[in-house]
Design a protein around this motif. Structure first.
Motif, PDB file in Angstrom:
ATOM      1  N   CYS A 105     -29.917 -63.772  25.034  1.00 28.76           N
ATOM      2  CA  CYS A 105     -29.547 -62.589  24.261  1.00 28.76           C
ATOM      3  C   CYS A 105     -29.053 -61.491  25.194  1.00 28.76           C
ATOM      4  N   ALA A 106     -27.963 -60.842  24.799  1.00 30.70           N
ATOM      5  CA  ALA A 106     -27.459 -59.660  25.499  1.00 30.70           C
ATOM      6  C   ALA A 106     -27.596 -58.463  24.562  1.00 30.70           C
ATOM      7  N   SER A 107     -27.883 -57.289  25.121  1.00 35.68           N
ATOM      8  CA  SER A 107     -28.038 -56.094  24.294  1.00 35.68           C
ATOM      9  C   SER A 107     -27.525 -54.864  25.024  1.00 35.68           C
ATOM     10  N   THR A 108     -27.055 -53.892  24.243  1.00 38.17           N
ATOM     11  CA  THR A 108     -26.549 -52.625  24.778  1.00 38.17           C
ATOM     12  C   THR A 108     -27.307 -51.486  24.111  1.00 38.17           C
ATOM     13  N   TRP A 109     -27.734 -50.530  24.932  1.00 38.68           N
ATOM     14  CA  TRP A 109     -28.583 -49.432  24.468  1.00 38.68           C
ATOM     15  C   TRP A 109     -28.010 -48.093  24.905  1.00 38.68           C
ATOM     16  N   ILE A 110     -28.438 -47.029  24.206  1.00 33.24           N
ATOM     17  CA  ILE A 110     -28.192 -45.671  24.658  1.00 33.24           C
ATOM     18  C   ILE A 110     -29.479 -44.871  24.453  1.00 33.24           C
ATOM     19  N   THR A 111     -29.582 -43.738  25.150  1.00 35.50           N
ATOM     20  CA  THR A 111     -30.664 -42.797  24.857  1.00 35.50           C
ATOM     21  C   THR A 111     -30.068 -41.646  24.060  1.00 35.50           C
ATOM     22  N   LEU A 112     -30.779 -41.257  22.992  1.00 38.78           N
ATOM     23  CA  LEU A 112     -30.325 -40.179  22.118  1.00 38.78           C
ATOM     24  C   LEU A 112     -31.255 -38.986  22.206  1.00 38.78           C
ATOM     25  N   ASP A 113     -30.686 -37.802  22.123  1.00 36.87           N
ATOM     26  CA  ASP A 113     -31.468 -36.582  22.033  1.00 36.87           C
ATOM     27  C   ASP A 113     -32.172 -36.558  20.676  1.00 36.87           C
ATOM     28  N   GLN A 115     -33.347 -34.158  18.888  1.00 37.63           N
ATOM     29  CA  GLN A 115     -32.928 -33.098  17.984  1.00 37.63           C
ATOM     30  C   GLN A 115     -31.488 -33.264  17.521  1.00 37.63           C
ATOM     31  N   THR A 116     -30.560 -33.490  18.459  1.00 41.91           N
ATOM     32  CA  THR A 116     -29.130 -33.524  18.123  1.00 41.91           C
ATOM     33  C   THR A 116     -28.630 -34.911  17.755  1.00 41.91           C
ATOM     34  N   ARG A 117     -29.388 -35.953  18.141  1.00 43.82           N
ATOM     35  CA  ARG A 117     -28.990 -37.359  17.936  1.00 43.82           C
ATOM     36  C   ARG A 117     -27.724 -37.689  18.733  1.00 43.82           C
ATOM     37  N   LYS A 118     -27.432 -36.930  19.775  1.00 44.14           N
ATOM     38  CA  LYS A 118     -26.278 -37.212  20.619  1.00 44.14           C
ATOM     39  C   LYS A 118     -26.699 -37.995  21.859  1.00 44.14           C
ATOM     40  N   PRO A 119     -25.807 -38.877  22.380  1.00 41.63           N
ATOM     41  CA  PRO A 119     -26.150 -39.672  23.575  1.00 41.63           C
ATOM     42  C   PRO A 119     -26.370 -38.797  24.807  1.00 41.63           C
ATOM     43  N   ILE A 120     -27.261 -39.275  25.665  1.00 42.15           N
ATOM     44  CA  ILE A 120     -27.579 -38.602  26.919  1.00 42.15           C
ATOM     45  C   ILE A 120     -27.067 -39.453  28.074  1.00 42.15           C
ATOM     46  N   GLU A 121     -26.421 -38.815  29.046  1.00 42.64           N
ATOM     47  CA  GLU A 121     -25.952 -39.532  30.232  1.00 42.64           C
ATOM     48  C   GLU A 121     -27.154 -40.101  30.979  1.00 42.64           C
ATOM     49  N   LEU A 122     -27.101 -41.381  31.300  1.00 37.76           N
ATOM     50  CA  LEU A 122     -28.199 -42.046  31.984  1.00 37.76           C
ATOM     51  C   LEU A 122     -28.058 -41.930  33.490  1.00 37.76           C
ATOM     52  N   SER A 123     -29.167 -42.077  34.177  1.00 43.31           N
ATOM     53  CA  SER A 123     -29.146 -42.028  35.634  1.00 43.31           C
ATOM     54  C   SER A 123     -28.320 -43.180  36.185  1.00 43.31           C
ATOM     55  N   ASN A 124     -27.518 -42.915  37.201  1.00 43.00           N
ATOM     56  CA  ASN A 124     -26.758 -43.994  37.847  1.00 43.00           C
ATOM     57  C   ASN A 124     -27.426 -44.457  39.138  1.00 43.00           C
ATOM     58  N   ASP A 125     -28.685 -44.077  39.311  1.00 39.59           N
ATOM     59  CA  ASP A 125     -29.464 -44.513  40.471  1.00 39.59           C
ATOM     60  C   ASP A 125     -30.014 -45.915  40.201  1.00 39.59           C
ATOM     61  N   PRO A 126     -29.545 -46.940  40.931  1.00 35.91           N
ATOM     62  CA  PRO A 126     -30.005 -48.307  40.660  1.00 35.91           C
ATOM     63  C   PRO A 126     -31.523 -48.456  40.738  1.00 35.91           C
ATOM     64  N   ALA A 127     -32.165 -47.665  41.584  1.00 32.24           N
ATOM     65  CA  ALA A 127     -33.611 -47.778  41.741  1.00 32.24           C
ATOM     66  C   ALA A 127     -34.349 -47.336  40.481  1.00 32.24           C
ATOM     67  N   PHE A 128     -33.711 -46.483  39.673  1.00 33.89           N
ATOM     68  CA  PHE A 128     -34.359 -45.977  38.472  1.00 33.89           C
ATOM     69  C   PHE A 128     -34.606 -47.104  37.471  1.00 33.89           C
ATOM     70  N   PHE A 129     -33.628 -47.992  37.310  1.00 35.53           N
ATOM     71  CA  PHE A 129     -33.756 -49.084  36.356  1.00 35.53           C
ATOM     72  C   PHE A 129     -34.186 -50.397  37.000  1.00 35.53           C
ATOM     73  N   HIS A 130     -34.239 -50.455  38.332  1.00 35.69           N
ATOM     74  CA  HIS A 130     -34.537 -51.708  39.034  1.00 35.69           C
ATOM     75  C   HIS A 130     -33.656 -52.826  38.478  1.00 35.69           C
ATOM     76  N   SER A 131     -32.362 -52.544  38.442  1.00 34.57           N
ATOM     77  CA  SER A 131     -31.412 -53.435  37.780  1.00 34.57           C
ATOM     78  C   SER A 131     -31.230 -54.747  38.524  1.00 34.57           C
ATOM     79  N   ARG A 132     -30.939 -55.775  37.760  1.00 37.29           N
ATOM     80  CA  ARG A 132     -30.554 -57.056  38.330  1.00 37.29           C
ATOM     81  C   ARG A 132     -29.058 -56.998  38.639  1.00 37.29           C
ATOM     82  N   THR A 133     -28.686 -57.290  39.864  1.00 42.09           N
ATOM     83  CA  THR A 133     -27.284 -57.171  40.280  1.00 42.09           C
ATOM     84  C   THR A 133     -26.629 -58.524  40.519  1.00 42.09           C
TER      85      THR A 133
END
Length: 254
Positions: A105-113, A115-133
């Protein structure tokens, strides 16, 4: 830290469907659970985000299943995050029974405010998400495009039991709505092999929903694979709550 997070689930009697298997609704519930557990372990789970005024929202999902686990089988799920892109975060899953890989399964997510229900820019620091590269799945989520002809098959209200902790309808409930648009005969005679869903708008308690379905389109000469599109929309709303598509395989009975 290992970017791959793992949990094992036993298929309970309350989770099996008409064919005595863990169905689509049950699998997506497991995927939602492990995604929440992994996010919490990484420090950006529900409680942490709410303190900052945000929450996670799933916007696209694509599932492929080789087979569906049976009652009492144990399903091991591996999940990981991929590097973020702007407001988008990506999570992938693999499902196993023992050494047998039964699904992806593949999935795409966003974070929403909140109060406003608007998307929030996510951190681009790889260490924050411990992403698989390295590694990962061979496919991504996609936009589902509806055919022109869709038929109204179901009208229903949003109930309190449909809501989640964010006070809107949970994404897994949208899939349950899609399943309820099919007949019992469909569920007994076909099994889902691929499933895609796009989440387009929130719905809340008291909303009156209309469910639409396409006619099944056979994908092979033997007429064993059929493609169906579905969506639900709040009455009078400018766009659907979700759009979904699945490819189902006819069950060959001995």
């Amino acid at each position: 830290m290992n970017p791959i997070f793992t949990e094992t689930y036993k298929v309970r009697s309350t989770q099996v469907n008409l064919n005595n298997q863990l169905g689509l609704y049950g699998v997506l519930g497991m995927l939602q659970d492990i995604a929440a557990e992994h996010a919490d372990a990484l420090g950006f789970g529900y409680k942490e985000l709410v303190k900052k005024g945000f929450f996670w929202a799933l916007i696209q999902q694509k599932l492929k299943m080789e087979r569906w686990p049976m009652w009492n089988e144990k399903v091991t799920i591996h999940t990981w995050s991929l590097p973020v892109q702007g407001v988008y975060a990506f999570r992938e899953f693999e499902l196993f029974v023992g050494e047998e890989k039964i699904g992806e399964c593949a999935s795409t997510w966003i974070t929403l405010d909140i109060q406003t229900r608007k998307p929030i820019e996510l951190s681009n620091d790889p260490a924050f998400f411990h992403s698989r590269t390295e590694g990962g799945l061979s496919f991504k989520t996609e936009r589902v495009l509806l055919p022109q002809e869709m038929q109204l098959v179901h009208t229903f209200p949003v109930r309190i039991s449909d809501l989640d902790v964010n006070s809107h309808v949970n994404n897994v409930k949208y899939t349950q709505w899609a399943l309820d648009m099919m007949t019992e005969r469909d569920h007994r005679n076909f099994i889902i092999k691929e499933y895609e869903i796009n989440f387009l708008s929130e719905t809340f308690a008291g909303d009156l929903m209309q469910g639409f379905k396409s006619r099944g389109r056979y994908l092979n000469p033997e007429k064993t694979l059929v493609e169906t599109f579905l969506y639900a929309q709040k009455e009078g709303a400018p766009k659907p709550a979700f759009i979904a598509k699945w490819i189902a395989q006819k069950i060959i009975k001995s």
